[in-house]
Design a protein around this motif. Structure first.
Motif: not given
Length: 222
Positions: A26-31, A104-107, A58-66, A45-51
């Motif tokens: 139940h940690a806070p979330g960051v997109v 997550s209670p807040k994002v 969570l980093a959504p993949d806006l380029y669908a794998g590209r 790496g930014t996601c890992d550092r935030l964790a």
């Protein structure tokens, strides 16, 4: 540290991204929104550092794998121009918010360069509690600042020709005019100074910005 996952878009289709989780439930979330290079290792790496700092990121993949190599500016520009920004903000990024809100209670949301623009386009979503763009903003005609109801922390380069210092000042003034709580910072560093994989990285300025970001997230997400 993280892993690639699938999550539902708002329209019911499927999206993918990179999720790095905090050590406690139940940690806070960051997109985290990518640069125009795609879901590169620096974003992961930014996601890992935030964790490690106590957030589910969570980093959504806006380029669908590209993923575009850093030297290929033409390919990166082509990918960015082919991106449907409204769809990305309304369906993919908001889908990532909803996914995180399950535990997550807040994002909050942060974004870099192109991702800063997408983050601001997503800033009126009801699921988020704060937004922090790094050297990226959408064209003024696509952002109704009066609809933003969450705190904003902006980070910009004092030498940028993408989001110029003048544009950053105008953004600051517009937020002030409509009463949005905000902090705007300028850095004596190049555009993309947060990216450790590029020669424009400025460690000293990046660490200052990171400290400010963590304070901002702590104040608004817990």
């Amino acid at each position: 540290m993280g892993t690639r996952i699938s999550f539902p878009r708002i329209d019911g289709k499927k999206a993918e991204g990179y999720l790095s989780k905090a050590a406690h439930d139940h940690a806070p979330g960051v997109v985290v929104i990518q640069e125009w290079w795609g879901l590169q290792d620096n974003i992961k790496g930014t996601c890992d550092r935030l964790a490690l700092a106590g957030y589910d990121a969570l980093a959504p993949d806006l380029y669908a794998g590209r993923v575009v190599p850093y030297h290929d500016h033409d390919a990166a520009e082509a990918e960015m121009k082919s991106l449907n920004f409204a769809d990305a903000a309304q369906n993919v990024v908001r889908g990532a918010m909803v996914y995180l809100k399950q535990s997550s209670p807040k994002v909050g949301i942060i974004g870099f360069c192109m991702g800063g623009a997408v983050a601001m386009l997503s800033s009126t979503a009801p699921e988020i509690s704060c937004v922090a763009p790094f050297y990226g903003l959408p064209p003024e005609q696509f952002l109704d600042i009066s609809k933003i109801k969450v705190p904003v922390q902006g980070h910009f380069s004092n030498t940028d020709d993408f989001v110029t210092p003048e544009r950053a000042k105008a953004f600051d003034a517009a937020l002030t005019k409509v009463g949005v709580k905000h902090e705007i910072y300028g850095y004596d560093a190049s555009h993309a100074f947060m990216n450790e994989q590029r020669d424009v990285h400025d460690r000293a300025q990046a660490e200052i910005a990171w400290g400010r970001l963590l304070k901002f997230l702590g104040e608004n997400l817990g």
